[in-house]
Design a protein around this motif. Structure first.
Motif, short mmCIF file in Angstrom:
data_model
loop_
_atom_site.label_atom_id
_atom_site.label_comp_id
_atom_site.label_asym_id
_atom_site.label_seq_id
_atom_site.Cartn_x
_atom_site.Cartn_y
_atom_site.Cartn_z
N ALA A 183 0.84 -1.21 0.00
CA ALA A 183 0.00 0.00 0.00
C ALA A 183 0.87 1.25 0.00
CB ALA A 183 -0.92 -0.01 1.22
N THR A 184 1.99 1.19 0.67
CA THR A 184 2.89 2.34 0.71
C THR A 184 3.50 2.61 -0.67
OG1 THR A 184 3.38 1.80 3.02
CG2 THR A 184 4.88 3.33 1.93
N LYS A 185 3.85 1.55 -1.38
CA LYS A 185 4.35 1.71 -2.75
C LYS A 185 3.28 2.33 -3.64
CE LYS A 185 7.25 -2.48 -2.82
NZ LYS A 185 7.24 -3.86 -3.39
N ARG A 186 2.04 1.89 -3.47
CA ARG A 186 0.95 2.46 -4.28
C ARG A 186 0.83 3.96 -4.04
NH1 ARG A 186 -3.71 -0.69 -5.74
NH2 ARG A 186 -5.07 0.67 -4.53
N SER A 187 0.92 4.35 -2.76
CA SER A 187 0.83 5.78 -2.45
C SER A 187 2.00 6.54 -3.05
CB SER A 187 0.78 5.99 -0.93
OG SER A 187 -0.54 5.80 -0.47
N GLU A 218 -3.20 2.52 8.94
CA GLU A 218 -4.09 3.47 8.26
C GLU A 218 -3.79 3.58 6.77
OE1 GLU A 218 -6.79 5.11 9.61
OE2 GLU A 218 -6.42 3.76 11.31
N VAL A 219 -2.57 3.25 6.37
CA VAL A 219 -2.25 3.35 4.94
C VAL A 219 -3.13 2.40 4.13
CG1 VAL A 219 -0.40 1.63 4.88
CG2 VAL A 219 -0.33 3.57 3.29
N LEU A 220 -3.65 1.37 4.78
CA LEU A 220 -4.54 0.43 4.09
C LEU A 220 -5.89 1.08 3.80
CD1 LEU A 220 -3.68 -2.82 6.10
CD2 LEU A 220 -2.74 -2.05 3.91
N ARG A 221 -6.17 2.20 4.45
CA ARG A 221 -7.43 2.90 4.21
C ARG A 221 -7.23 4.15 3.34
NH1 ARG A 221 -10.73 3.44 9.56
NH2 ARG A 221 -12.32 3.70 7.95
N ASN A 222 -6.09 4.18 2.74
CA ASN A 222 -5.74 5.27 1.85
C ASN A 222 -6.32 5.00 0.47
OD1 ASN A 222 -4.30 7.52 2.26
ND2 ASN A 222 -2.29 6.64 1.86
N ILE A 223 -7.02 5.94 -0.10
CA ILE A 223 -7.54 5.68 -1.44
C ILE A 223 -6.85 6.58 -2.47
CG2 ILE A 223 -9.79 4.92 -0.54
CD1 ILE A 223 -9.69 8.10 -2.45
N HIS A 224 -7.00 6.16 -3.71
CA HIS A 224 -6.39 6.90 -4.81
C HIS A 224 -7.49 7.32 -5.76
CE1 HIS A 224 -2.59 5.64 -3.18
NE2 HIS A 224 -3.13 4.45 -3.02
N LYS A 225 -7.55 8.58 -6.04
CA LYS A 225 -8.64 9.09 -6.86
C LYS A 225 -8.44 8.71 -8.33
CE LYS A 225 -9.59 13.38 -4.35
NZ LYS A 225 -9.76 14.84 -4.54
N PRO A 226 -9.48 8.17 -8.94
CA PRO A 226 -9.39 7.92 -10.38
C PRO A 226 -9.64 9.20 -11.17
CG PRO A 226 -11.49 7.11 -9.53
CD PRO A 226 -10.74 7.65 -8.36
N TYR A 227 -10.38 10.12 -10.58
CA TYR A 227 -10.75 11.36 -11.28
C TYR A 227 -10.32 12.57 -10.44
CZ TYR A 227 -14.00 7.69 -12.77
OH TYR A 227 -14.54 6.51 -13.18
N PRO A 228 -9.97 13.66 -11.09
CA PRO A 228 -9.51 14.84 -10.35
C PRO A 228 -10.67 15.67 -9.82
CG PRO A 228 -9.38 15.28 -12.68
CD PRO A 228 -9.91 13.87 -12.55
N ILE A 259 10.75 2.68 2.85
CA ILE A 259 9.32 2.31 2.93
C ILE A 259 8.85 2.34 4.37
CG2 ILE A 259 7.68 0.39 2.62
CD1 ILE A 259 9.32 -0.40 0.14
N ASN A 260 9.68 1.87 5.27
CA ASN A 260 9.33 1.87 6.69
C ASN A 260 9.08 3.31 7.18
OD1 ASN A 260 8.94 0.40 9.11
ND2 ASN A 260 11.02 0.88 9.81
N ALA A 261 10.00 4.20 6.86
CA ALA A 261 9.86 5.60 7.30
C ALA A 261 8.62 6.24 6.68
CB ALA A 261 11.12 6.39 6.94
N LEU A 262 8.39 5.95 5.40
CA LEU A 262 7.22 6.52 4.73
C LEU A 262 5.93 5.97 5.33
CD1 LEU A 262 5.93 8.22 2.48
CD2 LEU A 262 6.46 6.38 0.85
N ALA A 263 5.91 4.66 5.57
CA ALA A 263 4.71 4.05 6.16
C ALA A 263 4.45 4.63 7.55
CB ALA A 263 4.89 2.54 6.24
N LEU A 264 5.50 4.81 8.33
CA LEU A 264 5.33 5.36 9.69
C LEU A 264 4.87 6.82 9.63
CD1 LEU A 264 8.52 3.78 11.28
CD2 LEU A 264 6.15 3.26 11.96
N GLY A 265 5.42 7.56 8.72
CA GLY A 265 5.02 8.96 8.58
C GLY A 265 3.55 9.09 8.19
N ILE A 266 3.14 8.28 7.22
CA ILE A 266 1.73 8.26 6.81
C ILE A 266 0.86 7.82 7.99
CG2 ILE A 266 0.05 7.04 5.36
CD1 ILE A 266 2.27 6.92 3.17
N GLU A 267 1.31 6.76 8.66
CA GLU A 267 0.54 6.18 9.77
C GLU A 267 0.22 7.22 10.84
OE1 GLU A 267 -0.67 3.29 9.72
OE2 GLU A 267 -1.51 3.28 11.76
#
Lengths: 443, 443
Positions: free
Chosen positions: B25-29, B255-265, B123-131
């Protein structure tokens, strides 16, 4: 319409119509600013911030007060603001406890090194920056600070952005934009007071204001009502903002006239105690060893804030009435040297401080105190202090601010032109180009 | 003890024990982040910020995504964050409406160019920061945003500071210091949304986090409880902070698992409308001129936020259900090109948009909608959309995020290595040195 009214007033404000007493009060604040910045810049909180920012700083030749090193204007604004405020010895607007000049003067000084700015223009921008920092602070006081906002930083970035915008000759629309970008950067928490992190809020306010002004100059847009908008600064950080505090009596009431300058590096409630103890020491040559007890009778704030009998550190001694009374009586001075770890650990100070007690007397105003000394032989002596120095009714004279400046500038002994800095500031309204004055604040 | 608990968790968090789905999920973000930054960097809000900061920037060779120009790490963190978020097309944590990656990734990327950082560490630092951006956001939601705090920036600086601290291998005490200096910089107002000034808050969060982490590395001290202290971040900016949202289920709930990615702007409430209209267009080849009316029946939020029949600008069209339905039916696409001033002024779009009405149907969930089309000849057609794309239950597939990346990267045609960037991000956990990946995001 608050943001628009403020912007229109600032855009139209003519340096020549600034009342002479406002010009004079602004110079006093600037002199006090340089004094505390010259001393504060070597505090570890400032040194470390500079060390951290240095690898990322640009060239650009902006002056760091008290240093030979130069840096970019943004970094200089940050560091000079942090230095001036680090010991809370800079000017204080008592109603809001804003230290207004620390965030406002540095971005203006940095700009004055980049673009030619006359003395009257500089004083006008500084006065306006101070004015609106304090007016915005008035509008959200006392809730804002009570909630936990470090008001020097949060309101400072807004006032300073207006000052920067004025120096840049922005029109009213662009001044509103400057407020918008400043509002996006308004931060600083009371929780950080007493820690180095405080300086990041204050430095950031100065830097953020410079950025906001320069962005606005490039038409960087922002909301129409950054101050009074539903989710603008006043409603978000205040509980019941009083808008007329910002727009009332514009041009006739000037908050800089209510700016005080601390004679001592302490909480202001202690000022009267120090005044009285210094007077007592001058009056009677009795050795302090013969003192049996000292009773300080004053406003409840004195007890609430400053009844700290056994402080462990120099930093905490700055809010101890017992310590302050002891050093004033023993050393006959109450400067920075008297509020250090060394002073706290002086056994004579500790012994005398333990003999001091505080009492609340209803009806005594904050700036007053009664001091009762009882000697070992039973003799008693009393001092009554009214309107302590450095309060609204006991402002420091110009000469006293100069003396404070000299005392602090001594701590920057390699800066050898500081006497000239005093002279220059007093005749700042005659200067055709302000920038060069910063040279006199460096080694 | 919240600050201490968070700091201890971050200090101890081992890259190897990050669950695989969190890594993914972190890579996706991160992929989505690069997509929006490549596109966003040429928005005038970002261009102008860079132009304004450039004269003050240091050397230091940090990458600006989408540009050949390099700058210092602080400025790069600022600009890359502003670019990723400027069109709100970056990842979204729906519960808080935080866009978490924009403030967190840039300071980490800038550090990874300065100091060797492995893929798993990054990835760990990014995941923790997002978290922790999201957890702190959860603790103050919904009051914080409702009051007017731009939560992406205010909570972002705190989470990002923890991520930076993790990359710097700070111990728990220093991570609390980092939170302290970050808390002094937490700012950003909802009032600025829709204006360039928004980007100053978001960029400032990224820059402030880098500064806070680097200060903490030098033992720059701060309060013991920057988060939960009486005048700390949570109490000052929240109304009734829920501390267990921050410290509950650490290491098991992510919480990164509840992160969504917009298909439309667009505003997310419109997603289902676009899904349905695209489906309708594919299904029936009827010319749009034969449509008599379109009725959108959905959750009350759809009407509240997106019932905007005649929008004047491309920017406002991003929150107009009428406009979105029209462009999806006419162009068969709903990308950035369909939400421009030009699209708004297309007479076919305006005509069709005027035929769209909205209705509230109690019980319909936010991600669903029913679309009823009536043709001029009396025929009717309906589409039912459940779990629109880009919502919690309709996440974009990896391929769809890649497609979004390619679509946005096309707007940076001089960046010719972006295909390699996709590949690198998917295998980021195998990389021994992350820094070089930034080269593939530049011309």
């Amino acid at each position: 319409m608050v943001s628009q009214t403020v912007a229109a007033f600032v855009a139209a404000a003519d340096a020549r119509s600034l009342p002479p007493e406002v010009v004079h009060a602004t110079k006093r604040s600037l002199l006090n600013f340089f004094a505390t910045a010259l001393e504060g810049t070597h505090d570890v909180a400032v040194e470390t911030a500079l060390e951290t920012l240095r690898p990322f700083a640009g060239a650009g030749g902006a002056t760091l007060i008290g240093r030979a090193e130069r840096t970019d204007a943004m970094t200089a604004a940050f560091i000079n603001a942090a230095a001036a405020n680090v010991h809370d010895f800079d000017d204080t607007h008592l109603r809001t406890v804003i230290h207004p000049t620390a965030p406002v003067a540095p971005p203006l000084l940095a700009l004055a090194e980049q673009r030619r700015v006359t003395g009257p223009e500089f004083i006008n921008a500084l006065a306006l920056g101070i004015e609106f920092s304090c007016r915005i602070g008035n509008a959200v006081s006392p809730d804002h600070y009570a909630r936990g906002w470090h008001i020097t930083a949060t309101c400072g970035v807004l006032g300073a952005a207006l000052g920067v915008g004025k120096l840049l000759n922005l029109d009213a629309d662009r001044l509103v934009f400057a407020l918008g970008s400043a509002s996006a950067q308004a931060s600083g928490l009371v929780e950080t007071l007493g820690f180095m992190a405080k300086s990041i809020g204050v430095g950031g306010a100065a830097r953020g204001a410079l950025l906001a002004g320069l962005l606005a100059e490039k038409n960087y847009d922002g909301p129409e009502a950054p101050l009074e908008g539903v989710r603008g600064f006043l409603n978000v950080t205040g509980e019941d903002p009083q808008l007329e505090e910002i727009t009332g009596d514009l041009g006739t009431r000037w908050e800089v006239l209510r700016n005080i300058h601390k004679p001592y590096p302490c909480g202001i409630v202690i000022n009267a105690v120090i005044d009285g103890c210094l007077e007592l020491r001058q009056r009677s040559q009795v050795p302090v060893e013969e003192i049996a007890s000292i009773k300080l009778s004053g406003h409840s704030l004195l007890s609430q804030r400053a009844d700290r009998p056994d402080v462990p550190t120099g930093r905490e001694s700055q809010v101890s009435a017992q310590h302050a009374a002891a050093v004033a009586l023993i050393y006959g001075e109450a400067g920075l040297d008297q509020f250090t770890d060394a002073a706290v650990n002086d056994s004579r100070v500790r012994a005398l401080a333990r003999k001091v007690t505080l009492a609340v007397v209803p009806g005594v105003p904050v700036p007053d105190v009664r001091i009762d000394v009882t000697y070992n032989d039973g003799r008693t002596e009393e001092v009554l202090v009214k309107d302590a120095r450095g309060t609204d009714n006991g402002p420091l004279s110009d000469a006293e601010i100069e003396a404070k400046f000299r005392n602090l500038a001594e701590r920057a002994p390699d800066c050898t032109r500081t006497e000239r800095l005093i002279e220059t500031i007093w005749r700042l309204d005659e200067m055709e180009n302000v920038g060069p004055l910063l040279r006199d604040a460096t080694p």
